[in-house]
Design an enzyme around this catalytic site. Structure first.
Site, PDB file in Angstrom:
ATOM      1  N   PRO A   1      40.593  39.960  39.982  1.00 40.08           N
ATOM      2  CA  PRO A   1      40.765  41.386  40.272  1.00 40.08           C
ATOM      3  C   PRO A   1      41.953  41.956  39.499  1.00 40.08           C
ATOM      4  O   PRO A   1      42.979  41.302  39.378  1.00 40.08           O
ATOM      5  CB  PRO A   1      41.045  41.425  41.776  1.00 40.08           C
ATOM      6  N   GLU A   2      41.793  43.174  38.995  1.00 39.03           N
ATOM      7  CA  GLU A   2      42.892  43.827  38.306  1.00 39.03           C
ATOM      8  C   GLU A   2      43.428  44.946  39.196  1.00 39.03           C
ATOM      9  O   GLU A   2      42.915  45.170  40.295  1.00 39.03           O
ATOM     10  CB  GLU A   2      42.422  44.324  36.944  1.00 39.03           C
TER      11      GLU A   2
ATOM     12  N   LYS B   1      48.958  44.094  41.429  1.00 34.09           N
ATOM     13  CA  LYS B   1      47.890  43.288  42.033  1.00 34.09           C
ATOM     14  C   LYS B   1      48.236  42.837  43.456  1.00 34.09           C
ATOM     15  O   LYS B   1      47.574  41.969  44.005  1.00 34.09           O
ATOM     16  CB  LYS B   1      47.615  42.076  41.154  1.00 34.09           C
TER      17      LYS B   1
END
Ligand code: ZN
Length: 283
Positions: free
Chosen positions: A2-3, A55
């Site tokens: 995930p970014e 993040k």
């Protein structure tokens, strides 16, 4: 992985369901976190705010207590109505928070800790500016990139101490858009190129935060006519090894590069390692 935009969307979804609600139940597969939650009497507290920083996903229980989670490679937060069937196995559950008729479930999150205000600001203080934050300053971000010296740009874009929020997909996409070879040393970048990288980083992440669909889109040329949602149609270079460059038709190259040998996609024609000006005067 995930970014920043994914974490931002998760935080927004969780906030819509849970902000202002009182915690009815807190469970965790992490023993130290369970103990900390019990000591802090988390159950009964109000979930006051849920935000993202780079993040990191931050859930606040009043001004003095925050649950910080980091997704690493495969973590995610889901939200369910109480009693609704989960989409992941129970064995992957790491944290469960029940509040206001919802269950927020963290699956396979890597880091999770309850922090007081001082420890939280210390943790966040080690991070660079959040690319999605309202006050993001493109010029200051460009200067942070340039200050990273002789390191290759492919590593610097992933370094959360420089800028917080970019991951491996955006790294390749940004470098393609700015026509920069991934192994170029940042100190060799023109200030205008560093500014373009930081401005486009924000643009790409913001576009994905605004979009209704999930997933990452940096290139949507084909979608206009075909309506295809295939990830391969959404990106300029990432995941397109040996396929033709969308600008010049040269086959895209994938190489593992940088400190952690992360997969990096680029066009050898559009992103030469030598500076174009040097080539022009070379003969
Ligand atoms: Zn090309």
């Amino acid at each position: 992985m995930p970014e920043g935009d994914t974490i931002f969307r998760s935080a927004r979804t969780l906030a819509r369901a849970l902000a202002g609600k009182r915690v009815e139940r807190f469970e965790s597969a992490f023993a130290p976190l369970s103990v900390a939650a019990e000591n802090a009497e988390l159950a009964g507290r109000e979930l006051t705010q849920i935000t993202a920083h780079g993040k990191h996903l931050l859930m606040y229980f009043g001004p003095e207590l925050c649950l910080r989670t980091h997704m690493r490679m495969s973590g995610s937060w889901h939200i369910y109505r109480v009693g609704e069937r989960w989409q992941r196995p129970r064995a992957e559950m790491r944290i469960l928070i029940q509040a206001g008729g919802f269950e927020a479930v963290a699956f396979l999150v890597h880091d999770a800790e309850l922090l007081g205000a001082r420890d939280l600001s210390h943790t966040l203080g080690r991070l660079g500016p959040d690319v999605l934050a309202p006050g993001f300053d493109t010029q200051a971000a460009a200067e942070r990139l340039l200050a990273a010296g002789a390191r290759p740009i492919c590593d610097v874009l992933l370094d959360q101490r420089v800028l917080a929020g970019l991951g491996n997909v955006y790294k390749s996409e940004l470098l393609f858009l700015a026509r920069v070879h991934p192994l170029r040393e940042v100190c060799a970048l023109a200030p205008g190129v560093a500014r373009e990288l930081s401005a486009r980083a924000r643009q790409l992440l913001q576009a994905n935060v605004a979009a209704a669909h999930g997933g990452i889109v940096t290139y949507a040329g084909l979608r206009r006519t075909t309506g295809r949602a295939n990830p391969g149609d959404r990106l300029w270079v990432y995941g397109r090894s040996a396929e033709p460059c969308r600008r010049c038709a040269t086959p895209i190259v994938m190489q593992r590069m940088g400190e952690h040998a992360r997969s990096t996609y680029y066009c050898p024609e559009c992103q030469p390692l030598a500076q174009p000006s040097a080539r022009a005067f070379g003969a």
